[in-house]
Motif scaffolding. Structure first.
Motif: not given
Lengths: 317, 299
Positions: A26, A29-31, A252-253, A259, A270, A274, A277, B141-143, B146-147, B150-151, B235
């Motif tokens: 995953g 695969a990020l641009p 996870g959240g 933030t 994290m 992102i 990149r 879940w957020l990750l 986001l991934i 973003s993709v 975000l």
């Protein structure tokens, strides 16, 4: 029972392996890649090529996955390209800060949720239950950033009791985090209490309508003894799994709450990862959070097996 | 003769009450459920009609009217670019509502059907796919969101598919668990013995029985999806500015919350009333169908 626990352990390892694959692919695969993000406007084809060479981005994907996985197993999460530091060093203190947050919220939230859940269950459909249940829906489903923003407005801006955002660096001693941490903890606790108390309430109601509680009532067992000795232990069992799931969900959240408060935790890192990149950083954090999630679920399952005789022989599906 | 007609009449009077009407009757008796439904309907109406009646141009910036407190002209005041917060709050749920409503239908459809099929097969494919589902759910879940975002990018239809796919994973589990209750029932066993095709068993025998569970799951899932969507938007991974959007408005207007709190309260009130409405409705809907709202933590 030990074979059952063994089976469960193998399952956890398999899940973790699949997670590592999904996360790696995953993020890959990020641009764009870190090289372009790192060099930005100043990128020339030569500098990009040399940077990619330096960080081994030219190797085929499966090769890089195996290298990364090998490192992770040994505890080496690789090197962050945007910060030019080992990922483990970047995560270190921030992980501690997130744990402080989560632990504090759990220590306050779990007992509070159980007490409120039991009260709601005992007063089913009367006003204490209606009040607790309705507020818990809001606590549970309002996004964390909404709850946090409302709390900041009242307690930081109007009353000025706590700082609105954290301005200390990530490596300060825990005690210095203290005033900064109060509002994030309250936000997390509200969400957590809401999740857990709803289940405690449901379990409590289920147990209270069961035959053995009716029997205890008929036998003339005193009310509070019936509640604490007969009903509560049985209502608690399924709660173990929900506590684990809720904690994992919070982790996870937690990025959003970190933030909002500018809190130097792992989730905030994290999101930066992102945007920048920074593949190694995001992969490292993802795998740590997944390990925690799987471990929490494993612990909860094993605990329930030990505490509940019925599950010892039941086959998992 | 007379008795036969009478009994026929009785059956028709009993039959006339369809399950739908009964659910509606139950729902109508719950004040919380009706309040929830009203909130949802009002939100959908606002989203559909707001471009035609909002008092101010939501994109009109004004250097002279920045950070203004509420007034007759600007009901929620203005933001730091001088734009009218009330108009932007009314419009701020349009993308969110369209994306999540379509996505929830996609999620129920693919997650529901796959879950039912897996419950019916209950074999090697089931084992394999459930491991994948478990793995997907172990990723924060957020990750995950986001991934994927973003993709895939933040175009509206891409986001719709993304959310439909991601939240459908949750539905797989629910549908599979509900199906397992029925696969050993007599009607499924006899359908199998008759040699019915798998597709027929799924569509004719299992789906009608699992439908209620799926509908309740869908309405709950909708509120988790809103939470996910607005969090991404908060975000900065959501609707592209300057299109008004609640999550992004809250994120941006937070900077001026000390001097113009209504710039934040506007979108907060709109978003909260929608989410609370959905949850009040889901709870009452589950009770009206005779189901207890399941308690699993989201994503």
């Amino acid at each position: 029972m030990s074979t059952l626990i063994g089976r469960r352990l193998i399952l956890a390892v398999v899940t973790l392996f699949i997670v590592s694959l999904i996360v790696f692919m995953g993020v890959e695969a990020l641009p764009g890649d870190t090289a372009t993000a790192y060099l930005g406007q100043s990128a020339t084809p030569e500098s990009l090529a040399s940077l990619r060479e330096e960080f081994g981005l030219n190797a085929p994907v499966h090769q890089r996955y195996l290298d990364w996985l090998g490192g992770v197993v040994k505890g080496d999460l690789g090197e962050s390209m945007s910060k030019r530091k080992p990922v483990a060093d970047l995560i270190g203190n921030r992980f501690r800060n997130t744990l402080v947050l989560a632990t504090a919220a759990a220590l306050i939230g779990i007992p509070l949720a159980i007490v409120l859940g039991v009260i709601a269950g005992l007063t089913r459909d009367k006003w204490p239950d209606v009040f607790v249940s309705t507020t818990s829906i809001m606590g549970m489903t309002l996004p964390g950033f909404v709850t946090a923003t409302i709390l900041i407005y009242f307690f930081a801006i109007r009353l000025e009791w706590f700082p609105a955002i954290t301005l200390v660096p990530s490596d300060v001693p825990v005690l210095e985090l203290l005033p900064n941490i109060v509002l994030p903890i309250i936000t997390l606790t509200l969400i957590m209490v809401a999740h857990i108390l709803r289940l405690v309430r449901t379990n409590m109601i289920d147990v209270l309508t069961s035959d053995y509680i009716q029997m205890a009532k008929l036998k003339g067992v005193p009310y509070w003894s019936m509640v604490f000795k007969h009903a509560l232990p049985n209502a608690m069992l399924p709660t173990i799994n929900v506590v684990a799931l809720t904690l994992a969900w919070l982790l996870g959240g937690v990025a959003i709450i970190e933030t909002v408060f500018n809190y130097p935790g792992i989730g905030q890192l994290m999101i930066t990862g992102i945007t920048d990149r920074d593949f190694a950083l995001v992969q490292g954090i993802a795998i740590i959070l997944a390990v925690i999630y799987i471990a929490l679920n494993l612990i909860a399952d094993v605990l329930s097996m030990i505490l509940n005789p019925k599950l010892r022989t039941a086959r998992g599906h | 003769m007379t008795t036969a007609t009478q009994s026929a009449e009785i059956t028709t009077t009993v039959k006339r009450r369809s399950p739908l009407a009964e659910t509606w009757d139950n729902l109508r008796r719950s004040w919380a459920g009706m309040l929830g439904l009203t909130l949802i309907v009002v939100h959908i109406l606002i989203a559909a009609t707001s471009p035609y009646w909002v008092p101010q141009d939501p994109y009109q910036m004004s250097a002279d009217n920045r950070n203004e407190l509420p007034s007759a002209e600007h009901i929620f005041g203005t933001d730091k670019l001088g734009r009218d917060v009330f108009s932007r709050s009314m419009l701020g749920g349009r993308v969110t509502l369209v994306v999540t409503l379509i996505a929830i239908a996609i999620a129920i459809l693919w997650g529901g059907l796959l879950g039912i099929l897996l419950g019916l097969l209950n074999g090697r494919a089931d084992e394999l796919i459930m491991r994948l589902v478990d793995a997907m759910l172990s990723i924060p879940w957020l990750l995950l969101l986001l991934i994927i975002i973003s993709v895939m990018g933040t175009e509206m239809w891409v986001q719709t598919l993304t959310f439909g796919f991601t939240y459908g994973i949750l539905t797989i589990r629910v549908a599979r668990a509900a199906t397992l209750d029925f696969v050993t029932s007599e009607f499924v066993l006899s359908a199998r013995a008759r040699g019915e095709r798998k597709r027929t068993i799924v569509m004719k025998e299992l789906l009608p029985n699992v439908r209620d569970v799926l509908l309740v799951d869908g309405s709950m899932n909708w509120s988790w999806m809103l939470l996910g969507f607005t969090s991404l938007s908060f975000l900065g991974f959501g609707v592209a500015p300057p299109t008004p959007d609640w999550g992004f408005m809250i994120a941006k207007n937070r900077e001026i919350m000390a001097i113009q709190p209504w710039s934040v309260f506007g979108p907060v009130i709109m978003l909260s009333t929608l989410i609370i409405g959905i949850n009040l409705f889901s709870d009452a809907f589950a009770k009206a169908l005779g189901l207890d709202r399941s308690q699993g933590a989201p994503v």
